[in-house]
Design a protein around this motif. Structure first.
Motif, PDB file in Angstrom:
ATOM      1  N   ILE A  64       0.725  -1.027  -0.168  1.00 40.38           N
ATOM      2  CA  ILE A  64       0.228   0.311  -0.084  1.00 40.38           C
ATOM      3  C   ILE A  64       1.264   1.155  -0.283  1.00 40.38           C
ATOM      4  O   ILE A  64       1.231   1.671   0.407  1.00 40.38           O
ATOM      5  N   ASN A  65       0.815   2.457  -1.359  1.00 36.00           N
ATOM      6  CA  ASN A  65       1.258   3.291  -1.050  1.00 36.00           C
ATOM      7  C   ASN A  65       0.364   4.085  -0.850  1.00 36.00           C
ATOM      8  O   ASN A  65      -0.343   5.644  -1.361  1.00 36.00           O
ATOM      9  N   VAL A  66       0.265   4.625   0.307  1.00 36.66           N
ATOM     10  CA  VAL A  66      -0.738   6.100   0.802  1.00 36.66           C
ATOM     11  C   VAL A  66       0.032   7.516   0.544  1.00 36.66           C
ATOM     12  O   VAL A  66       1.335   7.700   1.683  1.00 36.66           O
ATOM     13  N   ARG A  67      -0.283   7.855   0.657  1.00 36.49           N
ATOM     14  CA  ARG A  67       0.090   9.291  -0.388  1.00 36.49           C
ATOM     15  C   ARG A  67      -0.797  10.672   0.262  1.00 36.49           C
ATOM     16  O   ARG A  67      -1.849  10.603  -0.500  1.00 36.49           O
ATOM     17  N   MET A  68      -0.129  11.319   1.047  1.00 35.41           N
ATOM     18  CA  MET A  68      -0.633  12.822   2.158  1.00 35.41           C
ATOM     19  C   MET A  68      -0.231  13.756   1.050  1.00 35.41           C
ATOM     20  O   MET A  68       1.000  13.915   0.825  1.00 35.41           O
ATOM     21  N   GLN A  69      -1.293  14.319   0.217  1.00 34.17           N
ATOM     22  CA  GLN A  69      -1.028  15.447  -0.258  1.00 34.17           C
ATOM     23  C   GLN A  69      -0.916  16.529   0.716  1.00 34.17           C
ATOM     24  O   GLN A  69      -2.265  17.286   1.304  1.00 34.17           O
ATOM     25  N   PRO A  70       0.026  17.503   1.396  1.00 34.34           N
ATOM     26  CA  PRO A  70      -0.280  18.965   2.110  1.00 34.34           C
ATOM     27  C   PRO A  70      -1.350  19.609   0.927  1.00 34.34           C
ATOM     28  O   PRO A  70      -1.480  19.735  -0.235  1.00 34.34           O
ATOM     29  N   GLU A  71      -1.548  20.271   1.622  1.00 36.45           N
ATOM     30  CA  GLU A  71      -2.770  21.514   1.010  1.00 36.45           C
ATOM     31  C   GLU A  71      -3.854  21.337   0.222  1.00 36.45           C
ATOM     32  O   GLU A  71      -5.124  21.899  -0.110  1.00 36.45           O
ATOM     33  N   PHE A  72      -3.656  19.812   0.070  1.00 40.32           N
ATOM     34  CA  PHE A  72      -5.264  19.571  -0.336  1.00 40.32           C
ATOM     35  C   PHE A  72      -5.972  18.443   0.486  1.00 40.32           C
ATOM     36  O   PHE A  72      -5.794  18.479   1.517  1.00 40.32           O
ATOM     37  N   ASP A  73      -7.214  18.979  -0.611  1.00 38.96           N
ATOM     38  CA  ASP A  73      -8.479  18.534   0.728  1.00 38.96           C
ATOM     39  C   ASP A  73      -9.174  16.989  -0.322  1.00 38.96           C
ATOM     40  O   ASP A  73      -8.572  16.424  -0.759  1.00 38.96           O
ATOM     41  N   HIS A  74     -10.688  17.082   0.276  1.00 37.58           N
ATOM     42  CA  HIS A  74     -11.101  16.147  -0.686  1.00 37.58           C
ATOM     43  C   HIS A  74     -12.234  16.395  -2.104  1.00 37.58           C
ATOM     44  O   HIS A  74     -13.194  15.464  -2.292  1.00 37.58           O
ATOM     45  N   SER A  75     -12.047  17.732  -2.749  1.00 44.76           N
ATOM     46  CA  SER A  75     -12.572  17.765  -3.225  1.00 44.76           C
ATOM     47  C   SER A  75     -12.070  17.416  -4.687  1.00 44.76           C
ATOM     48  O   SER A  75     -10.808  16.915  -4.687  1.00 44.76           O
ATOM     49  N   TYR A  76     -12.986  17.811  -6.015  1.00 45.60           N
ATOM     50  CA  TYR A  76     -12.132  17.232  -7.427  1.00 45.60           C
ATOM     51  C   TYR A  76     -11.312  18.392  -8.161  1.00 45.60           C
ATOM     52  O   TYR A  76     -10.557  17.034  -8.529  1.00 45.60           O
ATOM     53  N   TYR A  77     -10.773  19.452  -7.052  1.00 46.75           N
ATOM     54  CA  TYR A  77      -9.531  19.360  -7.989  1.00 46.75           C
ATOM     55  C   TYR A  77      -7.715  18.763  -7.298  1.00 46.75           C
ATOM     56  O   TYR A  77      -7.124  18.579  -7.702  1.00 46.75           O
ATOM     57  N   PHE A  78      -8.702  18.447  -6.419  1.00 45.93           N
ATOM     58  CA  PHE A  78      -7.504  17.635  -5.948  1.00 45.93           C
ATOM     59  C   PHE A  78      -7.593  15.741  -6.516  1.00 45.93           C
ATOM     60  O   PHE A  78      -6.872  15.393  -6.926  1.00 45.93           O
ATOM     61  N   ILE A  79      -8.558  15.921  -7.137  1.00 46.79           N
ATOM     62  CA  ILE A  79      -8.912  14.620  -7.808  1.00 46.79           C
ATOM     63  C   ILE A  79      -7.917  14.877  -9.200  1.00 46.79           C
ATOM     64  O   ILE A  79      -6.691  13.897  -9.631  1.00 46.79           O
ATOM     65  N   SER A  80      -8.224  15.859  -9.734  1.00 44.89           N
ATOM     66  CA  SER A  80      -7.850  16.579 -10.773  1.00 44.89           C
ATOM     67  C   SER A  80      -6.714  17.015 -10.955  1.00 44.89           C
ATOM     68  O   SER A  80      -5.424  16.554 -11.730  1.00 44.89           O
TER      69      SER A  80
END
Length: 161
Positions: free
Chosen positions: A126-142
């Motif tokens: 499992i590679n869990v990448r915590m992405q700083p400054e990102f939330d739960h939004s579609y911008y995060f996904i994109s």
């Protein structure tokens, strides 16, 4: 939804377009990310690649998940384990998998999502990448979707045509 995604939708998709069954992956976001993890791990011969964005990882341990699991499966918590990604992962014995999970570090739902419960096992890395400054939004996904397509493509190399 489990039967729909793992059986009905899968079968329907094969009638619409040709599918190389050696190259089928699954991914989703939030509760869909949880579904992707559970369905992919429980059906390892059908889904050769798995990834997720901000999945709820351990629903049996958080209020959201307890409410949902009670509503769908009833109060008998012993039936919940097979629908909890972190629990399914612990007993996974299928083919070796590399699973990508992206999680926004600024996600308002982080306490309910519990990505820290996803632990690598002998057969699943499992590679869990915590992405700083990102939330739960579609911008995060994109912002990270290309990485997920690359992840799936790399899992399919050498399989099928």
């Amino acid at each position: 939804m489990y039967d729909y995604v793992s059986q009905e939708l899968f079968d329907l998709a094969q009638t619409i377009a040709p599918i190389d069954l050696a190259k089928v992956g699954i991914f989703g976001h939030s509760m869909g990310g949880h579904g992707a993890l559970v369905i992919g791990l429980r059906n390892p011969l059908k889904f050769q690649s798995i990834s997720a964005f901000a999945p709820i990882c351990n629903p049996i341990s958080v209020p959201w998940g307890q409410k949902a699991l009670t509503g769908y499966l009833g109060a008998d918590q012993s039936t919940w384990q097979q629908y909890d990604a972190s629990q399914v992962l612990k007993s996974y014995t299928g083919p070796r998998r590399s699973i990508l999970v992206d999680q926004g570090a600024a996600d308002n739902f982080l306490a309910q999502l519990r990505p820290e419960t996803l632990k690598s096992t002998e057969n699943a890395v499992i590679n869990v990448r915590m992405q700083p400054e990102f939330d739960h939004s579609y911008y995060f996904i994109s912002s990270f979707i290309a990485d997920h397509f690359e992840h799936h493509a790399s899992n399919f190399k050498g399989k099928g045509n």
